[in-house]
Design a protein around this motif. Structure first.
Motif, PDB file in Angstrom:
ATOM      1  N   ARG A   1       7.138  -1.191   0.115  1.00 58.50           N
ATOM      2  CA  ARG A   1       8.412  -1.588   0.718  1.00 58.50           C
ATOM      3  C   ARG A   1       8.779  -0.726   1.917  1.00 58.50           C
ATOM      4  O   ARG A   1       9.586  -1.134   2.744  1.00 58.50           O
ATOM      5  N   ASN A   2       8.219   0.461   2.023  1.00 58.84           N
ATOM      6  CA  ASN A   2       8.473   1.300   3.188  1.00 58.84           C
ATOM      7  C   ASN A   2       7.760   0.690   4.396  1.00 58.84           C
ATOM      8  O   ASN A   2       6.543   0.556   4.406  1.00 58.84           O
TER       9      ASN A   2
ATOM     10  N   VAL B   1      -4.162   5.524   1.001  1.00 57.32           N
ATOM     11  CA  VAL B   1      -3.134   5.073   1.946  1.00 57.32           C
ATOM     12  C   VAL B   1      -2.139   4.171   1.220  1.00 57.32           C
ATOM     13  O   VAL B   1      -0.922   4.296   1.382  1.00 57.32           O
ATOM     14  N   VAL B   2      -2.670   3.254   0.393  1.00 55.25           N
ATOM     15  CA  VAL B   2      -1.790   2.292  -0.269  1.00 55.25           C
ATOM     16  C   VAL B   2      -1.046   2.925  -1.438  1.00 55.25           C
ATOM     17  O   VAL B   2       0.126   2.643  -1.662  1.00 55.25           O
ATOM     18  N   ALA B   3      -1.721   3.820  -2.175  1.00 53.09           N
ATOM     19  CA  ALA B   3      -1.170   4.259  -3.448  1.00 53.09           C
ATOM     20  C   ALA B   3      -0.331   5.531  -3.354  1.00 53.09           C
ATOM     21  O   ALA B   3       0.436   5.819  -4.264  1.00 53.09           O
ATOM     22  N   ALA B   4      -0.451   6.296  -2.252  1.00 56.37           N
ATOM     23  CA  ALA B   4       0.254   7.577  -2.193  1.00 56.37           C
ATOM     24  C   ALA B   4       1.761   7.363  -2.234  1.00 56.37           C
ATOM     25  O   ALA B   4       2.283   6.430  -1.623  1.00 56.37           O
ATOM     26  N   ARG B   5       2.443   8.235  -2.981  1.00 57.33           N
ATOM     27  CA  ARG B   5       3.893   8.083  -3.098  1.00 57.33           C
ATOM     28  C   ARG B   5       4.604   8.511  -1.823  1.00 57.33           C
ATOM     29  O   ARG B   5       5.522   7.862  -1.362  1.00 57.33           O
TER      30      ARG B   5
ATOM     31  N   ALA C   1      11.873   4.983  -3.952  1.00 53.50           N
ATOM     32  CA  ALA C   1      12.611   5.258  -5.179  1.00 53.50           C
ATOM     33  C   ALA C   1      11.824   4.729  -6.374  1.00 53.50           C
ATOM     34  O   ALA C   1      10.893   3.942  -6.237  1.00 53.50           O
ATOM     35  N   GLY C   2      12.242   5.176  -7.573  1.00 53.12           N
ATOM     36  CA  GLY C   2      11.455   4.932  -8.771  1.00 53.12           C
ATOM     37  C   GLY C   2      11.139   3.485  -9.073  1.00 53.12           C
ATOM     38  O   GLY C   2      10.087   3.177  -9.619  1.00 53.12           O
TER      39      GLY C   2
END
Lengths: 100, 167
Positions: free
Chosen positions: A26-27, B19-23, B80-81
């Motif tokens: 979403r970012n 790239v896709v999974a990093a928080r 956010a969570g």
């Protein structure tokens, strides 16, 4: 299994990973990075096919894709800053001003 | 399949997934740098020397730095969570599955591709093509860049319209 098959398969898998990122994240800045990932996967297969066919036209195409990606980055990041200015967030769910 | 290509493939997949999974978006950007450098190494392995250099200069050098600059300017935190919708995830998996189907003809060798050695993608060879056969594309690309610059400046500065309305 020749080398070009491996490279094409890697490019396809990377493209799929980038597409998942565009849909799931979403970012908007991360979405932008996923689009760059997809562009790079396609560029990689362009170069692989160029090597397989035996002429350099594919590499010229990659060059122009890079030009377009640079233009896209400049405009995209300006849009992100404008979005942050109006919505105080870069989440794609917060950009709902045009929603009916 | 040579050892180099195997190592590069593993690096490429790991960095793409991160790239896709990093928080944190910063970690995503750094993983993207890794991915772009791996692609540059692939180009170098396929004799596309000019593209390998331009990949590192333009992508890893300019675009990712711009992204990192914006990330730090806006001080973006991790998401956010709450996770994205279940339907969105299923849709993403289906679409990724369709894209992955393109691997099947490659794996089965339907395309009949071979490792013909292309002429080396040196600056000289690419430049000759760009300035002869594709010179109109080159001119259009320069106009596109100009438009992008004007667009970025227009979007980036503060809008004056509300002030005019209030006066």
């Amino acid at each position: 299994m020749e080398r070009i098959h491996t490279i094409l398969a890697i490019a396809a898998i990377t493209f799929a990973i980038g597409a998942v990122g565009v849909i799931v994240r979403r970012n908007v800045i991360v979405v932008f990075m996923c689009i760059e990932l997809m562009l790079n996967a396609v560029n990689l297969s362009f170069v692989a096919f160029s090597q397989s066919v035996g002429n350099l036209t594919g590499q010229v195409a990659v060059f122009f894709v890079m030009v377009v990606a640079a233009a896209e980055a400049a405009v995209g990041l300006a849009i992100f800053i404008a979005l942050f200015r109006t919505a105080r967030s870069v989440e794609s769910t917060s950009a709902t001003e045009l929603r009916l | 399949m040579s050892v180099t290509i195997a190592i590069l493939s593993v690096c490429m997949l790991i960095s793409a997934v991160s790239v896709v999974a990093a928080r944190s978006p910063i970690v995503s950007a750094l993983a993207l740098v890794g991915n772009l450098i791996t692609v540059a190494a692939f180009y170098a392995a396929m004799n596309a020397h000019f593209l390998a250099a331009v990949q590192i200069l333009v992508y890893a050098g300019a675009i990712v730095v711009l992204v990192l600059f914006v990330l730090m300017l806006l001080n973006v935190k991790g998401e956010a969570g709450k996770k994205s919708d279940f339907i969105l995830r299923v849709g993403a998996a289906i679409i990724a599955g369709f894209f992955l189907l393109t691997v099947v003809p490659i794996w089965d060798g339907w395309l009949g591709l071979s490792n013909l050695s292309a002429p080396e993608g040196t600056v000289r060879a690419i430049g000759k093509l760009v300035y002869t056969d594709y010179v109109y594309c080159f001119e259009v690309a320069s106009i596109l860049i100009l438009i992008a610059v004007v667009g970025a400046v227009t979007l980036g500065r503060r809008a004056r319209i509300p002030n005019i309305a209030s006066e």
